[in-house]
Design a protein around this motif. Structure first.
Motif, PDB file in Angstrom:
ATOM      1  N   GLN A 452     -17.092  20.531 -83.697  1.00 21.18           N
ATOM      2  CA  GLN A 452     -15.784  20.427 -83.067  1.00 21.18           C
ATOM      3  C   GLN A 452     -15.566  21.611 -82.137  1.00 21.18           C
ATOM      4  O   GLN A 452     -15.837  22.753 -82.498  1.00 21.18           O
ATOM      5  CB  GLN A 452     -14.696  20.386 -84.142  1.00 21.18           C
ATOM      6  CG  GLN A 452     -13.297  20.170 -83.609  1.00 21.18           C
ATOM      7  CD  GLN A 452     -12.288  20.009 -84.728  1.00 21.18           C
ATOM      8  OE1 GLN A 452     -12.615  19.548 -85.816  1.00 21.18           O
ATOM      9  NE2 GLN A 452     -11.039  20.385 -84.471  1.00 21.18           N
ATOM     10  N   VAL A 453     -15.068  21.320 -80.934  1.00 20.70           N
ATOM     11  CA  VAL A 453     -14.826  22.372 -79.946  1.00 20.70           C
ATOM     12  C   VAL A 453     -13.483  22.128 -79.260  1.00 20.70           C
ATOM     13  O   VAL A 453     -12.896  21.050 -79.372  1.00 20.70           O
ATOM     14  CB  VAL A 453     -15.936  22.418 -78.860  1.00 20.70           C
ATOM     15  CG1 VAL A 453     -17.280  22.737 -79.473  1.00 20.70           C
ATOM     16  CG2 VAL A 453     -15.982  21.112 -78.079  1.00 20.70           C
ATOM     17  N   ASN A 454     -13.023  23.137 -78.555  1.00 21.30           N
ATOM     18  CA  ASN A 454     -11.916  22.979 -77.614  1.00 21.30           C
ATOM     19  C   ASN A 454     -12.496  22.935 -76.210  1.00 21.30           C
ATOM     20  O   ASN A 454     -13.272  23.814 -75.828  1.00 21.30           O
ATOM     21  CB  ASN A 454     -10.926  24.134 -77.731  1.00 21.30           C
ATOM     22  CG  ASN A 454     -10.133  24.087 -79.012  1.00 21.30           C
ATOM     23  OD1 ASN A 454      -9.727  23.012 -79.457  1.00 21.30           O
ATOM     24  ND2 ASN A 454      -9.908  25.233 -79.631  1.00 21.30           N
ATOM     25  N   GLN A 455     -12.138  21.908 -75.452  1.00 23.33           N
ATOM     26  CA  GLN A 455     -12.652  21.773 -74.092  1.00 23.33           C
ATOM     27  C   GLN A 455     -11.515  21.956 -73.100  1.00 23.33           C
ATOM     28  O   GLN A 455     -10.430  21.392 -73.263  1.00 23.33           O
ATOM     29  CB  GLN A 455     -13.290  20.404 -73.878  1.00 23.33           C
ATOM     30  CG  GLN A 455     -13.831  20.212 -72.458  1.00 23.33           C
ATOM     31  CD  GLN A 455     -14.366  18.803 -72.231  1.00 23.33           C
ATOM     32  OE1 GLN A 455     -14.712  18.106 -73.172  1.00 23.33           O
ATOM     33  NE2 GLN A 455     -14.431  18.388 -70.970  1.00 23.33           N
ATOM     34  N   ALA A 456     -11.771  22.760 -72.073  1.00 25.50           N
ATOM     35  CA  ALA A 456     -10.792  22.939 -71.006  1.00 25.50           C
ATOM     36  C   ALA A 456     -10.875  21.740 -70.071  1.00 25.50           C
ATOM     37  O   ALA A 456     -11.855  21.575 -69.331  1.00 25.50           O
ATOM     38  CB  ALA A 456     -11.073  24.236 -70.246  1.00 25.50           C
ATOM     39  N   VAL A 457      -9.856  20.863 -70.103  1.00 22.72           N
ATOM     40  CA  VAL A 457      -9.866  19.666 -69.260  1.00 22.72           C
ATOM     41  C   VAL A 457      -9.144  19.904 -67.938  1.00 22.72           C
ATOM     42  O   VAL A 457      -9.217  19.082 -67.024  1.00 22.72           O
ATOM     43  CB  VAL A 457      -9.242  18.469 -70.005  1.00 22.72           C
ATOM     44  CG1 VAL A 457     -10.101  18.094 -71.199  1.00 22.72           C
ATOM     45  CG2 VAL A 457      -7.825  18.796 -70.468  1.00 22.72           C
ATOM     46  N   SER A 458      -8.418  21.034 -67.833  1.00 16.98           N
ATOM     47  CA  SER A 458      -7.795  21.453 -66.577  1.00 16.98           C
ATOM     48  C   SER A 458      -7.535  22.944 -66.693  1.00 16.98           C
ATOM     49  O   SER A 458      -7.863  23.581 -67.694  1.00 16.98           O
ATOM     50  CB  SER A 458      -6.487  20.686 -66.333  1.00 16.98           C
ATOM     51  OG  SER A 458      -5.498  21.077 -67.260  1.00 16.98           O
ATOM     52  N   SER A 459      -6.932  23.515 -65.671  1.00 19.28           N
ATOM     53  CA  SER A 459      -6.680  24.957 -65.693  1.00 19.28           C
ATOM     54  C   SER A 459      -5.655  25.346 -66.754  1.00 19.28           C
ATOM     55  O   SER A 459      -5.610  26.494 -67.178  1.00 19.28           O
ATOM     56  CB  SER A 459      -6.180  25.410 -64.311  1.00 19.28           C
ATOM     57  OG  SER A 459      -4.988  24.715 -63.972  1.00 19.28           O
ATOM     58  N   ASP A 463      -8.180  20.304 -74.786  1.00 24.53           N
ATOM     59  CA  ASP A 463      -8.195  19.189 -75.732  1.00 24.53           C
ATOM     60  C   ASP A 463      -9.315  19.355 -76.755  1.00 24.53           C
ATOM     61  O   ASP A 463     -10.330  20.025 -76.489  1.00 24.53           O
ATOM     62  CB  ASP A 463      -8.390  17.851 -75.009  1.00 24.53           C
ATOM     63  CG  ASP A 463      -7.103  17.354 -74.388  1.00 24.53           C
ATOM     64  OD1 ASP A 463      -6.038  17.913 -74.706  1.00 24.53           O
ATOM     65  OD2 ASP A 463      -7.163  16.414 -73.570  1.00 24.53           O
ATOM     66  N   GLU A 464      -9.119  18.746 -77.902  1.00 17.72           N
ATOM     67  CA  GLU A 464     -10.130  18.755 -78.961  1.00 17.72           C
ATOM     68  C   GLU A 464     -11.245  17.767 -78.620  1.00 17.72           C
ATOM     69  O   GLU A 464     -10.982  16.633 -78.216  1.00 17.72           O
ATOM     70  CB  GLU A 464      -9.478  18.373 -80.287  1.00 17.72           C
ATOM     71  CG  GLU A 464     -10.401  18.367 -81.476  1.00 17.72           C
ATOM     72  CD  GLU A 464      -9.695  17.915 -82.740  1.00 17.72           C
ATOM     73  OE1 GLU A 464      -9.356  18.780 -83.560  1.00 17.72           O
ATOM     74  OE2 GLU A 464      -9.474  16.692 -82.899  1.00 17.72           O
ATOM     75  N   ARG A 465     -12.489  18.199 -78.791  1.00 18.73           N
ATOM     76  CA  ARG A 465     -13.648  17.351 -78.524  1.00 18.73           C
ATOM     77  C   ARG A 465     -14.667  17.516 -79.645  1.00 18.73           C
ATOM     78  O   ARG A 465     -14.624  18.490 -80.410  1.00 18.73           O
ATOM     79  CB  ARG A 465     -14.310  17.716 -77.187  1.00 18.73           C
ATOM     80  CG  ARG A 465     -13.451  17.454 -75.964  1.00 18.73           C
ATOM     81  CD  ARG A 465     -13.334  15.974 -75.658  1.00 18.73           C
ATOM     82  NE  ARG A 465     -12.665  15.727 -74.399  1.00 18.73           N
ATOM     83  CZ  ARG A 465     -11.360  15.459 -74.269  1.00 18.73           C
ATOM     84  NH1 ARG A 465     -10.598  15.447 -75.370  1.00 18.73           N
ATOM     85  NH2 ARG A 465     -10.831  15.235 -73.096  1.00 18.73           N
ATOM     86  N   LEU A 477     -17.286  13.251 -77.686  1.00 19.91           N
ATOM     87  CA  LEU A 477     -16.277  12.279 -78.110  1.00 19.91           C
ATOM     88  C   LEU A 477     -14.906  12.932 -78.176  1.00 19.91           C
ATOM     89  O   LEU A 477     -14.781  14.146 -78.349  1.00 19.91           O
ATOM     90  CB  LEU A 477     -16.614  11.716 -79.501  1.00 19.91           C
ATOM     91  CG  LEU A 477     -17.922  10.953 -79.695  1.00 19.91           C
ATOM     92  CD1 LEU A 477     -18.013  10.451 -81.131  1.00 19.91           C
ATOM     93  CD2 LEU A 477     -18.043   9.800 -78.718  1.00 19.91           C
ATOM     94  N   ALA A 478     -13.885  12.091 -78.060  1.00 16.97           N
ATOM     95  CA  ALA A 478     -12.499  12.504 -78.278  1.00 16.97           C
ATOM     96  C   ALA A 478     -11.857  11.503 -79.226  1.00 16.97           C
ATOM     97  O   ALA A 478     -12.311  10.361 -79.355  1.00 16.97           O
ATOM     98  CB  ALA A 478     -11.733  12.556 -76.960  1.00 16.97           C
ATOM     99  N   VAL A 479     -10.815  11.938 -79.907  1.00 13.34           N
ATOM    100  CA  VAL A 479     -10.062  11.012 -80.754  1.00 13.34           C
ATOM    101  C   VAL A 479      -9.403   9.976 -79.863  1.00 13.34           C
ATOM    102  O   VAL A 479      -8.812  10.301 -78.827  1.00 13.34           O
ATOM    103  CB  VAL A 479      -9.004  11.766 -81.578  1.00 13.34           C
ATOM    104  CG1 VAL A 479      -8.147  10.792 -82.379  1.00 13.34           C
ATOM    105  CG2 VAL A 479      -9.671  12.773 -82.495  1.00 13.34           C
ATOM    106  N   GLY A 480      -9.524   8.695 -80.241  1.00 14.27           N
ATOM    107  CA  GLY A 480      -8.950   7.621 -79.441  1.00 14.27           C
ATOM    108  C   GLY A 480      -7.441   7.705 -79.354  1.00 14.27           C
ATOM    109  O   GLY A 480      -6.781   8.323 -80.201  1.00 14.27           O
TER     110      GLY A 480
END
Length: 558
Positions: A452-459, A463-465, A477-480
């Motif tokens: 499990q990681v935290n992903q920077a989806v914007s500046s 989100d959790e990935r 993957l991401a939670v649906g």
């Protein structure tokens, strides 16, 4: 409502509410949904016959729900219900609720014969706590809700320093936060007895209310008015009771595991009921666990024979904690895979168990016994707390016992987290994933790790990935959006990416950068160990084709 049986869901709800079961309103959640995890059904049958289901599992997976339902159905069979629905009739949302209702109608007729139909009023009325803190039985409360003039001293009995210990003859799950929870055989220190049948007590370090008829009396309590010598003898007597409870319950546990292995799991391997691989998944590391547990039991038995001042139960628990955690961590990690085997082969396994002498449904014997190791591990903390309560003042083992309580509380939490994580991994791998073209991710080969990681989806947005490493590919993957499954965010070829590590910061610890051409994915781990695991798995699986890996043994990084 009919005087003979509930004719529809509304009648059924009326009956369950009359029995005092905790229900949500139909608008919040339909009754069939509330019954689907099996917990309410187990509480229902325990209302009719206390102790019918000793351990009700909180739902963490479909396997937990099925185990609850199987226990309920076995209890129904014992009570004389003939028309039994199949677990899938309740678990599968596409199936009609009718077969479930038929079983509950028959159960209602049996309950009515025991005085627990719709006209039933619970004789065990939990005391209300007034604003002044006194407890009153509802028998003393008028229509206005005000307490009658009955003197408070007549309504309940405080123990006034007298230690009153009872033993549970039935398990009690507790329907609300102020109710106690305990297993059959647990020792409970009673702190208050109230007219109406509810008692207040302490068990496994927790205080709450419980029905007095769920417990039996033990020898006379310790009375402060006794002489010093008498009180010392009584205290030693209770100490011996607690120690013997630990040893006897451990002995029973080891015997149950040995029967499970020798009577069922070993013959299963040669019975051609399931594949050899599935039989191994069901067995797991149970043989090794039993050998170790027998040695641990001998140590506890040796300790119990020593004079009380020389007994060192806490020290022995502490000395064995590291090896115990390793064995139970392995067992808990394997359990979700074992549950999958049980689910896929339930009919065949049930028939096999019954052919070996297990009561019908045979699956219940198998699932409940396979669950015993982690239930036992969770119980050790409570046993140690009870031991601590009865250690004599200044006992040499007091500090070690306190440390053992902290240690086993932490071990239980860590192993539960392993089960939860492995259950999540199994759900990811075995169920359909949104935006993935195949049936399930198992098609990609053996999964080396799920992280499990935290992903920077914007500046500004994180989100959790979940990162999954397969032979030759890295899946993200991401939670649906429905929160009931997962969706594919990326399926990257390991040959096409470069993974770089960055410097830590307070809000972005243990970061990585996943480069693919001009695209960069920024992510952060919660620990250095998890980041190292990802890099190790990627290096090991880079250049390995999925076809080759599906024939390779499954390897889990340490």
């Amino acid at each position: 409502m009919s005087s003979t049986e509930p004719s529809d869901v509304n009648d059924l709800r009326e009956w369950l509410e009359a029995l005092g079961l905790p229900l949500e309103t139909e608008e919040v959640r339909p009754l069939c949904e509330q019954l689907r995890d099996g917990a309410l059904l187990c509480q229902l049958v325990n209302r009719i016959r206390p102790g019918s289901v000793e351990n009700i599992k909180p739902r963490r997976s479909s396997g937990d729900a099925e185990e609850n339902i199987l226990r309920f159905l076995q209890a129904c069979t014992t009570l004389g219900v003939k028309k039994i629905f199949r677990p899938a009739d309740l678990l599968d949302k596409s199936r009609d609720f009718g077969s479930v209702l038929v079983t509950l109608q028959q159960l209602y007729r049996i309950a009515s014969g025991l005085g627990m139909g719709i006209r039933f009023t619970r004789h065990l009325s939990k005391p209300r706590v007034q604003q002044n803190g006194s407890a009153t039985s509802p028998s003393h409360v008028g229509d206005s809700g005000e307490s009658s003039p009955t003197d408070a001293d007549d309504e309940h009995e405080e123990m006034n320093g007298v230690e009153h210990v009872v033993r549970a003859v039935y398990a009690f799950g507790g329907a609300s936060e102020d109710e106690l929870q305990f297993d059959k055989g647990d020792l409970i220190t009673v702190t208050k007895v109230v007219d109406g049948g509810w008692w207040e007590g302490i068990c496994n370090g927790r205080m709450g209310w419980f029905p007095g008829n769920y417990a039996e009396e033990l020898p006379d309590p310790v009375d402060p008015s006794q002489g010093l010598s008498d009180r010392r003898d009584s205290a030693q007597q209770y100490h011996n009771l607690v120690v013997q409870d630990i040893v006897n319950s451990e002995r029973t546990y080891v015997q149950d595991l040995h029967i499970l292995l020798s009577t069922y799991l070993v013959p299963l391997k040669s019975a051609n009921v399931v594949s050899a691989r599935d039989a191994d998944l069901l067995t797991g590391n149970l043989p090794e666990l039993i050998r170790w547990q027998q040695s641990f039991l001998k140590s506890l038995e040796d300790c119990s024979r020593l004079p009380i001042p020389q007994q060192n139960m806490g020290t022995r628990f502490l000395h064995n904690s590291q090896e115990m955690e390793g064995l139970y961590s392995t067992y808990c990690a394997n359990h979700p895979s074992a549950v999958a085997v049980l689910t896929e082969n339930s009919d065949k396994l049930s028939a096999f168990m019954e052919s070996r002498g297990a009561a019908s449904p045979g699956m219940l014997t198998l699932t409940s016994n396979l669950s015993k190791p982690f239930r036992r591990l969770e119980k050790y903390t409570g046993l140690l707390k009870e031991l601590q309560r009865h250690l004599t003042e200044g006992h040499a083992d007091a500090d070690k016992t306190a440390t053992a309580i902290e240690t086993y509380t932490a071990i239980s939490a860590r192993t539960q987290e392993i089960r939860k994580r492995k259950d999540m991994e199994h759900e990811m791998l075995s169920n359909p994933v949104q935006d993935y073209s195949g049936q399930c991710l198992m098609e990609l080969g053996e999964c080396a790790c799920v992280l499990q990681v935290n992903q920077a989806v914007s500046s500004e947005e994180v989100d959790e990935r979940f990162l999954l490493v397969f032979p030759g590919s890295l899946v993200i993957l991401a939670v649906g959006q429905s929160l009931s499954g997962y969706e594919m965010k990326a399926n990257l070829s390991l040959a096409s990416i470069t993974v770089k590590t960055g410097g830590n910061s307070e809000h972005w610890p243990f970061p990585i950068e996943i480069h693919r051409g001009q695209d960069v994915i920024h992510a952060s781990f919660s620990s250095l160990k998890e980041r190292s695991t990802l890099l190790e798995c990627i290096n090991r699986h880079e250049g390995v084709s999925p076809a080759a890996a599906t024939r390779a043994p499954h390897r889990t990084p340490t």
